[in-house]
Design a protein around this motif. Structure first.
Motif, PDB file in Angstrom:
ATOM      1  N   PHE A 112      -7.855  38.188  56.649  1.00  0.00           N
ATOM      2  CA  PHE A 112      -7.747  39.458  55.938  1.00  0.00           C
ATOM      3  C   PHE A 112      -8.349  39.367  54.537  1.00  0.00           C
ATOM      4  CE2 PHE A 112      -4.073  40.119  58.939  1.00  0.00           C
ATOM      5  CZ  PHE A 112      -4.713  41.100  59.675  1.00  0.00           C
ATOM      6  N   CYS A 113      -8.235  38.206  53.920  1.00  0.00           N
ATOM      7  CA  CYS A 113      -8.864  38.006  52.609  1.00  0.00           C
ATOM      8  C   CYS A 113     -10.382  38.094  52.720  1.00  0.00           C
ATOM      9  CB  CYS A 113      -8.446  36.651  52.046  1.00  0.00           C
ATOM     10  SG  CYS A 113      -9.160  36.279  50.437  1.00  0.00           S
ATOM     11  N   LEU A 114     -10.942  37.480  53.760  1.00  0.00           N
ATOM     12  CA  LEU A 114     -12.390  37.539  53.972  1.00  0.00           C
ATOM     13  C   LEU A 114     -12.860  38.957  54.264  1.00  0.00           C
ATOM     14  CD1 LEU A 114     -12.957  34.302  56.105  1.00  0.00           C
ATOM     15  CD2 LEU A 114     -13.594  34.698  53.713  1.00  0.00           C
ATOM     16  N   LEU A 115     -12.048  39.704  55.040  1.00  0.00           N
ATOM     17  CA  LEU A 115     -12.396  41.099  55.315  1.00  0.00           C
ATOM     18  C   LEU A 115     -12.392  41.929  54.035  1.00  0.00           C
ATOM     19  CD1 LEU A 115     -10.422  41.741  58.627  1.00  0.00           C
ATOM     20  CD2 LEU A 115     -12.894  41.525  58.355  1.00  0.00           C
ATOM     21  N   GLY A 116     -11.406  41.677  53.167  1.00  0.00           N
ATOM     22  CA  GLY A 116     -11.363  42.385  51.892  1.00  0.00           C
ATOM     23  C   GLY A 116     -12.553  42.051  51.016  1.00  0.00           C
ATOM     24  N   ILE A 117     -12.912  40.751  50.968  1.00  0.00           N
ATOM     25  CA  ILE A 117     -14.071  40.332  50.182  1.00  0.00           C
ATOM     26  C   ILE A 117     -15.350  40.947  50.752  1.00  0.00           C
ATOM     27  CG2 ILE A 117     -15.492  38.340  49.562  1.00  0.00           C
ATOM     28  CD1 ILE A 117     -12.910  36.686  49.465  1.00  0.00           C
ATOM     29  N   PHE A 118     -15.450  40.993  52.075  1.00  0.00           N
ATOM     30  CA  PHE A 118     -16.633  41.585  52.712  1.00  0.00           C
ATOM     31  C   PHE A 118     -16.759  43.065  52.360  1.00  0.00           C
ATOM     32  CE2 PHE A 118     -18.498  43.868  56.342  1.00  0.00           C
ATOM     33  CZ  PHE A 118     -19.750  43.274  56.367  1.00  0.00           C
ATOM     34  N   THR A 119     -15.638  43.798  52.407  1.00  0.00           N
ATOM     35  CA  THR A 119     -15.666  45.225  52.086  1.00  0.00           C
ATOM     36  C   THR A 119     -16.087  45.448  50.633  1.00  0.00           C
ATOM     37  OG1 THR A 119     -13.890  45.629  53.680  1.00  0.00           O
ATOM     38  CG2 THR A 119     -14.292  47.337  52.032  1.00  0.00           C
ATOM     39  N   ALA A 120     -15.482  44.670  49.720  1.00  0.00           N
ATOM     40  CA  ALA A 120     -15.843  44.798  48.312  1.00  0.00           C
ATOM     41  C   ALA A 120     -17.301  44.411  48.086  1.00  0.00           C
ATOM     42  CB  ALA A 120     -14.920  43.932  47.459  1.00  0.00           C
ATOM     43  N   GLY A 121     -17.760  43.376  48.807  1.00  0.00           N
ATOM     44  CA  GLY A 121     -19.144  42.942  48.648  1.00  0.00           C
ATOM     45  C   GLY A 121     -20.144  43.977  49.133  1.00  0.00           C
ATOM     46  N   VAL A 122     -19.846  44.619  50.269  1.00  0.00           N
ATOM     47  CA  VAL A 122     -20.736  45.669  50.789  1.00  0.00           C
ATOM     48  C   VAL A 122     -20.817  46.835  49.805  1.00  0.00           C
ATOM     49  CG1 VAL A 122     -20.994  47.409  52.601  1.00  0.00           C
ATOM     50  CG2 VAL A 122     -20.426  45.059  53.211  1.00  0.00           C
ATOM     51  N   THR A 123     -19.655  47.232  49.257  1.00  0.00           N
ATOM     52  CA  THR A 123     -19.636  48.336  48.297  1.00  0.00           C
ATOM     53  C   THR A 123     -20.454  47.997  47.059  1.00  0.00           C
ATOM     54  OG1 THR A 123     -17.417  48.942  49.054  1.00  0.00           O
ATOM     55  CG2 THR A 123     -18.142  49.857  46.957  1.00  0.00           C
TER      56      THR A 123
ATOM     57  N   LEU B 104     -24.211  47.987  47.826  1.00  0.00           N
ATOM     58  CA  LEU B 104     -24.777  49.329  47.926  1.00  0.00           C
ATOM     59  C   LEU B 104     -25.059  49.909  46.544  1.00  0.00           C
ATOM     60  CD1 LEU B 104     -22.727  50.943  50.841  1.00  0.00           C
ATOM     61  CD2 LEU B 104     -25.154  50.343  50.843  1.00  0.00           C
ATOM     62  N   PHE B 105     -24.069  49.788  45.636  1.00  0.00           N
ATOM     63  CA  PHE B 105     -24.267  50.317  44.287  1.00  0.00           C
ATOM     64  C   PHE B 105     -25.434  49.634  43.590  1.00  0.00           C
ATOM     65  CE2 PHE B 105     -20.209  52.471  44.492  1.00  0.00           C
ATOM     66  CZ  PHE B 105     -20.374  53.526  43.610  1.00  0.00           C
TER      67      PHE B 105
ATOM     68  N   LEU C  75     -39.233  58.491  47.018  1.00  0.00           N
ATOM     69  CA  LEU C  75     -38.080  57.645  47.297  1.00  0.00           C
ATOM     70  C   LEU C  75     -37.424  57.169  45.999  1.00  0.00           C
ATOM     71  CD1 LEU C  75     -39.179  55.465  50.347  1.00  0.00           C
ATOM     72  CD2 LEU C  75     -37.552  57.351  50.280  1.00  0.00           C
ATOM     73  N   GLU C  76     -38.209  57.015  44.954  1.00  0.00           N
ATOM     74  CA  GLU C  76     -37.638  56.582  43.668  1.00  0.00           C
ATOM     75  C   GLU C  76     -36.669  57.618  43.137  1.00  0.00           C
ATOM     76  OE1 GLU C  76     -40.305  56.144  40.269  1.00  0.00           O
ATOM     77  OE2 GLU C  76     -39.554  54.097  40.073  1.00  0.00           O
ATOM     78  N   TYR C  77     -37.080  58.892  43.179  1.00  0.00           N
ATOM     79  CA  TYR C  77     -36.184  59.968  42.738  1.00  0.00           C
ATOM     80  C   TYR C  77     -35.024  60.139  43.717  1.00  0.00           C
ATOM     81  CZ  TYR C  77     -38.672  61.723  38.686  1.00  0.00           C
ATOM     82  OH  TYR C  77     -39.200  61.863  37.425  1.00  0.00           O
ATOM     83  N   ALA C  78     -35.250  59.848  44.986  1.00  0.00           N
ATOM     84  CA  ALA C  78     -34.165  59.923  45.963  1.00  0.00           C
ATOM     85  C   ALA C  78     -33.101  58.875  45.664  1.00  0.00           C
ATOM     86  CB  ALA C  78     -34.723  59.723  47.374  1.00  0.00           C
ATOM     87  N   TYR C  79     -33.536  57.654  45.358  1.00  0.00           N
ATOM     88  CA  TYR C  79     -32.561  56.612  45.018  1.00  0.00           C
ATOM     89  C   TYR C  79     -31.842  56.934  43.714  1.00  0.00           C
ATOM     90  CZ  TYR C  79     -33.723  53.295  48.711  1.00  0.00           C
ATOM     91  OH  TYR C  79     -33.855  52.676  49.926  1.00  0.00           O
ATOM     92  N   GLY C  80     -32.552  57.506  42.740  1.00  0.00           N
ATOM     93  CA  GLY C  80     -31.900  57.907  41.503  1.00  0.00           C
ATOM     94  C   GLY C  80     -30.846  58.965  41.752  1.00  0.00           C
ATOM     95  N   THR C  81     -31.174  59.944  42.595  1.00  0.00           N
ATOM     96  CA  THR C  81     -30.202  60.985  42.950  1.00  0.00           C
ATOM     97  C   THR C  81     -29.015  60.391  43.700  1.00  0.00           C
ATOM     98  OG1 THR C  81     -32.005  62.603  43.124  1.00  0.00           O
ATOM     99  CG2 THR C  81     -29.912  63.180  44.161  1.00  0.00           C
ATOM    100  N   ALA C  82     -29.290  59.455  44.609  1.00  0.00           N
ATOM    101  CA  ALA C  82     -28.212  58.820  45.375  1.00  0.00           C
ATOM    102  C   ALA C  82     -27.267  58.049  44.458  1.00  0.00           C
ATOM    103  CB  ALA C  82     -28.805  57.884  46.423  1.00  0.00           C
ATOM    104  N   PHE C  83     -27.822  57.357  43.466  1.00  0.00           N
ATOM    105  CA  PHE C  83     -26.961  56.598  42.556  1.00  0.00           C
ATOM    106  C   PHE C  83     -26.079  57.526  41.729  1.00  0.00           C
ATOM    107  CE2 PHE C  83     -26.027  54.637  38.465  1.00  0.00           C
ATOM    108  CZ  PHE C  83     -25.383  53.483  38.885  1.00  0.00           C
ATOM    109  N   VAL C  84     -26.647  58.624  41.246  1.00  0.00           N
ATOM    110  CA  VAL C  84     -25.848  59.579  40.470  1.00  0.00           C
ATOM    111  C   VAL C  84     -24.723  60.155  41.330  1.00  0.00           C
ATOM    112  CG1 VAL C  84     -25.903  61.818  39.291  1.00  0.00           C
ATOM    113  CG2 VAL C  84     -27.722  60.152  38.895  1.00  0.00           C
ATOM    114  N   LEU C  85     -25.030  60.488  42.588  1.00  0.00           N
ATOM    115  CA  LEU C  85     -24.009  61.010  43.490  1.00  0.00           C
ATOM    116  C   LEU C  85     -22.902  59.986  43.722  1.00  0.00           C
ATOM    117  CD1 LEU C  85     -22.975  63.163  45.463  1.00  0.00           C
ATOM    118  CD2 LEU C  85     -24.485  62.188  47.207  1.00  0.00           C
TER     119      LEU C  85
END
Length: 283
Positions: A14-25, A28-29, A246-256
């Protein structure tokens, strides 16, 4: 020994699953920020879209404002209906067929694809009633999508915190309305606000319900409920779908993503202080 080993293995998994979830998040950011870092700036947040095609230059302020308007209006409608439904199911509805039908309807609505809410809103509000594609029509579609999301969570909150208050109040001869207004809702208010805000974030991130009901590629900040509007998810969808930038798309995605994260953090802060206030009040 075996029991201790099983406990350690379960804790490790469960600790590894928690670390994996936090790592994926976190990944992405960071990845979205890295891809859109060159366009993210204060002017990107405060200027209107520009360029040919639209969205390949300028900023996203009308889309950001439109998303806030959409989220606030849909959360107001959907949140009130969802919490009202939860109050009815928790404290007013007797066990019977109608209660079962309402619960089944909520569960059924929660599994309906979001595009169907937009399709029904378009058919009924725009095609049948002749209303323009607007902020109001889109908000109604998103509010309908938020209702089951809010109702299920609100009912759980009211059942956990409110049933004891209600049973004790009725035994003392108090009315249900008094118990709700003076005891249960104040005690659950922080969680209910957080649930509504999460529903708002859920609705703000949806594209399908607003695709045919009110969102447009370029528009000013809506001044009336009957005006069309821009939305961050729809703006992002158009940039990616048409391959504009795509550059403006990624910028918009980050703001969202950052904006939705801010909503979550604000909800947590409000919930913390309201819970603290309630603890001091009832201690």
């Amino acid at each position: 020994m075996k029991r201790k080993l099983k406990h350690m293995l379960a804790g490790l998994v469960f600790c590894l699953l928690g670390i994996f979830t936090a790592g994926v998040t976190l990944f992405l950011f960071l990845y979205v920020f890295y891809k859109g870092r060159d366009v993210i700036s204060l002017s990107f947040l405060l200027e209107e879209p520009a360029g040919v095609p639209v969205g390949t230059d300028g900023g996203i302020f009308p889309a950001l404002a439109g998303s806030v308007y959409l989220g606030g209006l849909s959360a107001l409608m959907g949140g009130l209906m969802g919490i009202g439904c939860a109050v009815y199911l928790s404290f007013y509805s007797p066990n019977g067929r109608f209660r079962s039908m309402v619960q089944a309807s909520i569960q059924g609505l929660s599994g309906i694809p979001s595009i169907l809410f937009g399709l029904v809103a378009y058919t009924f509000l725009i095609y049948q009633l002749g209303m323009p594609r607007s902020l109001l029509c889109a908000s109604v579609a998103v509010a309908a999508m938020i209702v089951p999301f809010t109702a299920i969570r609100a009912k759980k909150i009211l059942d956990e915190k409110g049933r004891e208050y209600m049973s004790n109040s009725i035994s003392l001869g108090l009315s249900r309305e008094y118990a709700l207004g003076r005891l249960i809702l104040p005690a659950c208010l922080a969680e209910l606000i957080e649930t509504t805000a999460l529903g708002m974030a859920y609705g703000m991130g949806a594209v399908a319900p607003i695709l045919y009901t009110g969102a447009v590629m370029q528009s000013k900040i809506p001044e009336k409920l009957t005006d069309p509007f821009m939305s961050l998810p729809y703006h992002l969808y158009m940039l990616v779908n048409n391959g504009f930038s795509l550059e403006y798309a990624y910028g918009t995605a980050f703001v969202l993503m950052a904006f939705l994260l801010c909503i979550h953090l604000i909800c947590k802060v409000i919930s913390y202080f309201m819970d603290k206030k309630n603890c001091n009040r009832y201690s």
